[in-house]
Design an enzyme around this catalytic site. Sequence first.
Site, PDB file in Angstrom:
ATOM      1  N   GLY A  27       2.396   4.789   0.486  1.00  0.00           N
ATOM      2  CA  GLY A  27       3.387   5.845   0.361  1.00  0.00           C
ATOM      3  C   GLY A  27       4.244   5.965   1.613  1.00  0.00           C
ATOM      4  N   SER A  28       4.628   7.185   1.916  1.00  0.00           N
ATOM      5  CA  SER A  28       5.600   7.399   2.992  1.00  0.00           C
ATOM      6  C   SER A  28       5.073   7.106   4.387  1.00  0.00           C
ATOM      7  CB  SER A  28       6.120   8.834   2.930  1.00  0.00           C
ATOM      8  OG  SER A  28       6.908   9.022   1.761  1.00  0.00           O
ATOM      9  N   THR A  29       3.759   6.910   4.547  1.00  0.00           N
ATOM     10  CA  THR A  29       3.269   6.510   5.875  1.00  0.00           C
ATOM     11  C   THR A  29       3.845   5.154   6.259  1.00  0.00           C
ATOM     12  OG1 THR A  29       1.249   5.507   4.949  1.00  0.00           O
ATOM     13  CG2 THR A  29       1.112   7.812   5.661  1.00  0.00           C
TER      14      THR A  29
END
Length: 486
Positions: A216-218
């Site tokens: 995801g956004s990590t």
Amino acid sequence: MNKPLRRIAIFCGLLILALLVRTNWLQYVQAEELATRKENRRVQIAQYGTERGNIIVEGQPITGSQAVDGSDYKYKRTYLDGRLWAPVTGFASQAFGSTQLESLEDGILTGNDDRLFFDRTIGMFTGEKKQGGNVVTTLKAAAQKAAYEGLGDKKGAVAAIDPRTGAILALVSTPSYDPSAFAGNSKTDEKAWVELKDSPDKNLVNRALRETYPPGSTFKVVTAAAALEHGVVSDINAPTDTPEPYLLPKTRTPLPNQHGGCEKASLNEALKVSCNTVFANIADKVTRDKMVETAEKFGFNNGKIDTPVRAFASVYDKNMDAPGNALSGIGQFNTAATPLQMAMVAAAIANDGKLMKPYMVDQLTAPNLDVIEKTEPQEMSRPLSAANAQKVQQMMVNVVETGTGTKAKIPGVTVGGKTGTAQHGEKNKKNPYAWFISYAKTDKGSPVAVAVVIEDSDADREDISGGGLAAPVAKKVMQAVLQNQG
């Protein structure tokens, strides 16, 4: 000698020669293979014929041995707080074999390693019982406990690393298991093993090392690093050319954001509020091949990361099309990462661009505590320059101070982080994964970088987020490390 007798003599000679060849083949060529075959019970009888050495955390054993009556296996393995430490130790079972450190360092723990030959020889003259050596880990008990308690009854994992050395400080996977429950070979052990092996919760899987998830956004931290390293962005506070709506390259498919305010947002602002559009646009401009190059410097696509337990390879697709690369730049599509991998990403950023090889064993010691082998920190790669790493640090600190990661704040400590909520399941119908990666920094440098993933939760889908669920766990781990620094 007549002809028939000569033929018989030659034939007998050939038989004797064949016997000699076969005997020597068995004794010298196949000896190791035969001696270590799992069907050879003498190997296991010898393996459990003496007390095993211990796995050590901060000077204290987290394993032991217990005498067994009425069995040709004289001892069985015991574990102190087994559920807490199972992702580190693995298990050693008389009936079901061994895994992880118990398996990889079996020679040291049983005393059979060639490096303990001198100790065994001395023992023959002194009459001392054969003893196993010890495996001294890099783990920190307080950090391990904080991670385990932080995850609680949720499925998930935590990996924490010292960015300066690569030493693994915590490695937790939940739900866990107690290796003592099936360390013997009784019916009770068999029942416990079958229940665990067939459990839908996959308790035996070390999620921190052996499970991959869409990050995801990590992953936007990696995309930001690639943008800076390849010159797509130089000023993290300058507006980007990202339109709203943003169409995935070569398609008419709009990519949504979770909120407004992302049109032409700067890299710094986009990371703070986690704009999908900005990072997809940047990944497309960096290009797939250069995104692959940066991701691989962080450790992706490497199937040989040994801690010494081998981690599954995290993946950044080398062959995807332009829309796939744009989606991968926000941690979706085919991108997949272990918690260890994302801890490595945070660690490299915190360590000014230098990624140290992760390791879990500090040293191996003989029964008399002499050091047999010691692990020296080793640089693995340089994913980005120190100057660019410091820019990413600035952005990650902004996430924690004023963005989506405020629940990771620690008073008096500089904390950088990135939240992530990764969709999964058919048409993204399943509850998303909640991610958080972070590091803590003091005037002595950064002693800890953490990755947390929560695989599922009882929370409503709308309430699941990296900042809400995973960040508080990371905070507890970082605090535990900071409070117990020497």
